[in-house]
Motif scaffolding. Sequence first.
Motif, PDB file in Angstrom:
ATOM      1  N   ARG A  63      11.282 -20.769  -7.254  1.00  0.00           N
ATOM      2  CA  ARG A  63      12.361 -20.551  -6.284  1.00  0.00           C
ATOM      3  C   ARG A  63      13.074 -19.222  -6.526  1.00  0.00           C
ATOM      4  O   ARG A  63      13.573 -18.612  -5.616  1.00  0.00           O
ATOM      5  N   MET A  64      13.138 -18.800  -7.765  1.00  0.00           N
ATOM      6  CA  MET A  64      13.838 -17.561  -8.091  1.00  0.00           C
ATOM      7  C   MET A  64      13.121 -16.352  -7.523  1.00  0.00           C
ATOM      8  O   MET A  64      13.743 -15.355  -7.208  1.00  0.00           O
ATOM      9  N   LEU A  65      11.812 -16.408  -7.442  1.00  0.00           N
ATOM     10  CA  LEU A  65      11.041 -15.227  -7.102  1.00  0.00           C
ATOM     11  C   LEU A  65      10.749 -15.083  -5.610  1.00  0.00           C
ATOM     12  O   LEU A  65      10.006 -14.198  -5.225  1.00  0.00           O
ATOM     13  N   LYS A  66      11.330 -15.919  -4.785  1.00  0.00           N
ATOM     14  CA  LYS A  66      11.172 -15.731  -3.343  1.00  0.00           C
ATOM     15  C   LYS A  66      12.021 -14.547  -2.937  1.00  0.00           C
ATOM     16  O   LYS A  66      13.171 -14.426  -3.326  1.00  0.00           O
ATOM     17  N   SER A  67      11.450 -13.651  -2.177  1.00  0.00           N
ATOM     18  CA  SER A  67      12.159 -12.435  -1.852  1.00  0.00           C
ATOM     19  C   SER A  67      11.776 -11.954  -0.464  1.00  0.00           C
ATOM     20  O   SER A  67      10.626 -12.050  -0.068  1.00  0.00           O
ATOM     21  N   SER A  68      12.754 -11.405   0.229  1.00  0.00           N
ATOM     22  CA  SER A  68      12.456 -10.796   1.524  1.00  0.00           C
ATOM     23  C   SER A  68      12.122  -9.317   1.365  1.00  0.00           C
ATOM     24  O   SER A  68      11.637  -8.690   2.291  1.00  0.00           O
ATOM     25  N   MET A  69      12.383  -8.758   0.181  1.00  0.00           N
ATOM     26  CA  MET A  69      12.128  -7.336  -0.043  1.00  0.00           C
ATOM     27  C   MET A  69      10.752  -7.069  -0.626  1.00  0.00           C
ATOM     28  O   MET A  69      10.235  -5.974  -0.507  1.00  0.00           O
ATOM     29  N   TYR A  70      10.154  -8.052  -1.282  1.00  0.00           N
ATOM     30  CA  TYR A  70       8.889  -7.840  -1.974  1.00  0.00           C
ATOM     31  C   TYR A  70       7.818  -8.759  -1.405  1.00  0.00           C
ATOM     32  O   TYR A  70       8.111  -9.831  -0.889  1.00  0.00           O
ATOM     33  N   THR A  71       6.578  -8.346  -1.546  1.00  0.00           N
ATOM     34  CA  THR A  71       5.481  -9.133  -0.998  1.00  0.00           C
ATOM     35  C   THR A  71       5.307 -10.432  -1.784  1.00  0.00           C
ATOM     36  O   THR A  71       5.675 -10.519  -2.959  1.00  0.00           O
ATOM     37  N   SER A  72       4.714 -11.383  -1.122  1.00  0.00           N
ATOM     38  CA  SER A  72       4.440 -12.660  -1.794  1.00  0.00           C
ATOM     39  C   SER A  72       3.433 -12.451  -2.925  1.00  0.00           C
ATOM     40  O   SER A  72       3.461 -13.172  -3.925  1.00  0.00           O
ATOM     41  N   LYS A  73       2.558 -11.452  -2.796  1.00  0.00           N
ATOM     42  CA  LYS A  73       1.592 -11.164  -3.863  1.00  0.00           C
ATOM     43  C   LYS A  73       2.300 -10.678  -5.120  1.00  0.00           C
ATOM     44  O   LYS A  73       1.923 -11.053  -6.228  1.00  0.00           O
ATOM     45  N   LEU A  74       3.314  -9.835  -4.956  1.00  0.00           N
ATOM     46  CA  LEU A  74       4.046  -9.346  -6.120  1.00  0.00           C
ATOM     47  C   LEU A  74       4.833 -10.467  -6.779  1.00  0.00           C
ATOM     48  O   LEU A  74       4.815 -10.612  -8.004  1.00  0.00           O
ATOM     49  N   THR A  75       5.510 -11.276  -5.980  1.00  0.00           N
ATOM     50  CA  THR A  75       6.281 -12.364  -6.571  1.00  0.00           C
ATOM     51  C   THR A  75       5.354 -13.380  -7.238  1.00  0.00           C
ATOM     52  O   THR A  75       5.680 -13.914  -8.295  1.00  0.00           O
ATOM     53  N   ALA A  76       4.181 -13.626  -6.656  1.00  0.00           N
ATOM     54  CA  ALA A  76       3.221 -14.548  -7.272  1.00  0.00           C
ATOM     55  C   ALA A  76       2.703 -13.987  -8.594  1.00  0.00           C
ATOM     56  O   ALA A  76       2.523 -14.739  -9.566  1.00  0.00           O
ATOM     57  N   LEU A  77       2.483 -12.684  -8.649  1.00  0.00           N
ATOM     58  CA  LEU A  77       2.024 -12.069  -9.890  1.00  0.00           C
ATOM     59  C   LEU A  77       3.073 -12.216 -10.986  1.00  0.00           C
ATOM     60  O   LEU A  77       2.753 -12.608 -12.113  1.00  0.00           O
ATOM     61  N   ALA A  78       4.325 -11.932 -10.656  1.00  0.00           N
ATOM     62  CA  ALA A  78       5.396 -12.088 -11.646  1.00  0.00           C
ATOM     63  C   ALA A  78       5.483 -13.538 -12.105  1.00  0.00           C
ATOM     64  O   ALA A  78       5.593 -13.826 -13.304  1.00  0.00           O
ATOM     65  N   GLU A  79       5.417 -14.459 -11.162  1.00  0.00           N
ATOM     66  CA  GLU A  79       5.481 -15.884 -11.489  1.00  0.00           C
ATOM     67  C   GLU A  79       4.321 -16.295 -12.395  1.00  0.00           C
ATOM     68  O   GLU A  79       4.516 -17.010 -13.383  1.00  0.00           O
ATOM     69  N   ASP A  80       3.132 -15.838 -12.085  1.00  0.00           N
ATOM     70  CA  ASP A  80       1.967 -16.190 -12.901  1.00  0.00           C
ATOM     71  C   ASP A  80       2.094 -15.630 -14.310  1.00  0.00           C
ATOM     72  O   ASP A  80       1.714 -16.288 -15.277  1.00  0.00           O
ATOM     73  N   CYS A  81       2.615 -14.424 -14.433  1.00  0.00           N
ATOM     74  CA  CYS A  81       2.785 -13.823 -15.766  1.00  0.00           C
ATOM     75  C   CYS A  81       3.829 -14.576 -16.589  1.00  0.00           C
ATOM     76  O   CYS A  81       3.770 -14.574 -17.817  1.00  0.00           O
ATOM     77  N   LEU A  82       4.778 -15.226 -15.915  1.00  0.00           N
ATOM     78  CA  LEU A  82       5.866 -15.923 -16.600  1.00  0.00           C
ATOM     79  C   LEU A  82       5.602 -17.419 -16.779  1.00  0.00           C
ATOM     80  O   LEU A  82       6.515 -18.169 -17.114  1.00  0.00           O
ATOM     81  N   ARG A  83       4.390 -17.849 -16.592  1.00  0.00           N
ATOM     82  CA  ARG A  83       4.072 -19.271 -16.797  1.00  0.00           C
ATOM     83  C   ARG A  83       4.299 -19.649 -18.255  1.00  0.00           C
ATOM     84  O   ARG A  83       3.987 -18.883 -19.161  1.00  0.00           O
ATOM     85  N   LEU A  84       4.863 -20.830 -18.445  1.00  0.00           N
ATOM     86  CA  LEU A  84       5.107 -21.292 -19.811  1.00  0.00           C
ATOM     87  C   LEU A  84       3.820 -21.465 -20.594  1.00  0.00           C
ATOM     88  O   LEU A  84       3.735 -21.101 -21.762  1.00  0.00           O
ATOM     89  N   ASP A  85       2.828 -22.015 -19.948  1.00  0.00           N
ATOM     90  CA  ASP A  85       1.553 -22.239 -20.626  1.00  0.00           C
ATOM     91  C   ASP A  85       0.773 -20.933 -20.649  1.00  0.00           C
ATOM     92  O   ASP A  85       0.365 -20.427 -19.600  1.00  0.00           O
ATOM     93  N   PRO A  86       0.546 -20.359 -21.817  1.00  0.00           N
ATOM     94  CA  PRO A  86      -0.164 -19.081 -21.896  1.00  0.00           C
ATOM     95  C   PRO A  86      -1.544 -19.122 -21.251  1.00  0.00           C
ATOM     96  O   PRO A  86      -2.021 -18.109 -20.753  1.00  0.00           O
ATOM     97  N   ARG A  87      -2.166 -20.295 -21.214  1.00  0.00           N
ATOM     98  CA  ARG A  87      -3.496 -20.403 -20.609  1.00  0.00           C
ATOM     99  C   ARG A  87      -3.452 -20.211 -19.103  1.00  0.00           C
ATOM    100  O   ARG A  87      -4.453 -19.898 -18.482  1.00  0.00           O
ATOM    101  N   GLY A  88      -2.278 -20.387 -18.488  1.00  0.00           N
ATOM    102  CA  GLY A  88      -2.136 -20.221 -17.051  1.00  0.00           C
ATOM    103  C   GLY A  88      -1.802 -18.798 -16.623  1.00  0.00           C
ATOM    104  O   GLY A  88      -1.783 -18.504 -15.439  1.00  0.00           O
ATOM    105  N   ARG A  89      -1.521 -17.949 -17.591  1.00  0.00           N
ATOM    106  CA  ARG A  89      -1.188 -16.556 -17.280  1.00  0.00           C
ATOM    107  C   ARG A  89      -2.461 -15.774 -16.994  1.00  0.00           C
ATOM    108  O   ARG A  89      -3.523 -16.087 -17.515  1.00  0.00           O
ATOM    109  N   PRO A  90      -2.341 -14.743 -16.165  1.00  0.00           N
ATOM    110  CA  PRO A  90      -3.534 -13.936 -15.886  1.00  0.00           C
ATOM    111  C   PRO A  90      -4.020 -13.207 -17.132  1.00  0.00           C
ATOM    112  O   PRO A  90      -3.230 -12.892 -18.026  1.00  0.00           O
TER     113      PRO A  90
END
Length: 110
Positions: free
Chosen positions: A49-76
Motif C-alpha cells: 500500500r505504501m508504494l502505490k504512486s501516481s507519479m511513478y510507474t507500477s513497474k518501478l513501485t513493483a521493483l522497489a516492493e520486490d527488493c524489500l520483501r522480507l523473505d530474501p528468497r523472494g527478492r530479485p
Amino acid sequence: MSHVIWQVGANIYGLMYLDQHNNEVDAQVDRHGHLEQELRQYDYSMFRRMLKSSMYTSKLTALAEDCLRLDPRGRPRVRELVQRTREGLAPYLEKWQRTRQCPSLLVNVV
C-alpha cells in the motif's frame, strides 16, 4: 547479495518519497516484525500500500516492493534487477535519443 538487493530497494524507496534516512522503511519493518513468519509464508509485502504512486510507474513501485520483501528468497536476483531496470529506463532513453530532450520530472516537495 539479498541484503544488497534490500538496500537497493530501500534506496529506490528513499528517492521516490524523499525519505533520505529511510525512516518509513524502518518503521514498517518495526511494525511488522512480529508478523515476519506469516509475511514470509504467504509472500505478503508490507509495502504494497505504501508504494502505490501516481507519479511513478507500477513497474518501478513493483521493483522497489520486490527488493524489500522480507523473505530474501523472494527478492530479485542481480541479473533480474538489472534487466528490470533496463526495461524501465528504455522508454525514456528512446525518447531522449529521438528528441534529445530529457523527459520532464515532477517532484512534489513537502
